[in-house]
Enzyme design. Sequence first.
Site, PDB file in Angstrom:
ATOM      1  N   HIS A  17       0.804  -1.271  -0.036  1.00 19.93           N
ATOM      2  CA  HIS A  17      -0.207  -0.140   0.234  1.00 19.93           C
ATOM      3  C   HIS A  17       0.488   1.458   0.002  1.00 19.93           C
ATOM      4  CE1 HIS A  17      -3.053  -3.185   1.929  1.00 19.93           C
ATOM      5  NE2 HIS A  17      -3.569  -2.499   1.048  1.00 19.93           N
ATOM      6  N   LYS A  41     -17.977  -7.647   7.677  1.00 19.81           N
ATOM      7  CA  LYS A  41     -16.792  -7.933   7.550  1.00 19.81           C
ATOM      8  C   LYS A  41     -16.064  -8.063   8.723  1.00 19.81           C
ATOM      9  CE  LYS A  41     -12.646  -7.747   5.171  1.00 19.81           C
ATOM     10  NZ  LYS A  41     -11.713  -6.833   3.562  1.00 19.81           N
ATOM     11  N   ARG A  90      -1.090  -6.306  -7.397  1.00 17.58           N
ATOM     12  CA  ARG A  90      -0.177  -7.377  -7.734  1.00 17.58           C
ATOM     13  C   ARG A  90       0.366  -8.454  -9.389  1.00 17.58           C
ATOM     14  NH1 ARG A  90      -2.396  -7.882  -2.423  1.00 17.58           N
ATOM     15  NH2 ARG A  90      -4.063  -8.537  -3.434  1.00 17.58           N
ATOM     16  N   SER A 127      -2.563  -8.166   2.347  1.00 17.64           N
ATOM     17  CA  SER A 127      -3.142  -7.589   3.946  1.00 17.64           C
ATOM     18  C   SER A 127      -3.032  -9.579   4.586  1.00 17.64           C
ATOM     19  CB  SER A 127      -4.644  -6.590   4.177  1.00 17.64           C
ATOM     20  OG  SER A 127      -3.948  -5.804   3.585  1.00 17.64           O
TER      21      SER A 127
END
Length: 150
Positions: A17, A41, A90, A127
Amino acid sequence: MKKAVFPGSFDPITLGHVDIIERGLPLFDEIILAIGVNADKKYMFSLEDRVKFLEETFKDQPKIKVMTYEGMTVDFCKKQNADFILRGLRSSTDFDFEKVIGQTNFKMTGIETLFFITSSGKSHISSTVVRDVIRNGGDYSFMVPKAVKK
């Protein structure tokens, strides 16, 4: 004023990030690090901790603002008068996923999404991986900024 929103859960913020944010800084007058809040979540870190991680990591960067939001990212962008969404890629899987969202956001609102390819040596960092390493007692320090290590 060129303003971008970099949305995410930042659970936690990673060096991936940080890479994307720092590379976006020369392009914008302001980048809002927008922590999306999703009641459905489960997060490893509290919202307060995630805000603190971001604020501490970028405390010396006046172009960075940290905020939280609920709902659609493009609605948040409109409220903040941001014409751009900043995203990192990515892999080709990230691209396929983010492309559809970016195209939909543009069709709905005219807000452009800018994609940065992750710098060499950082594509393995996510993450999700960091949380898994933490849960299993491993060393995650090479994947996160100092604020998360404390």
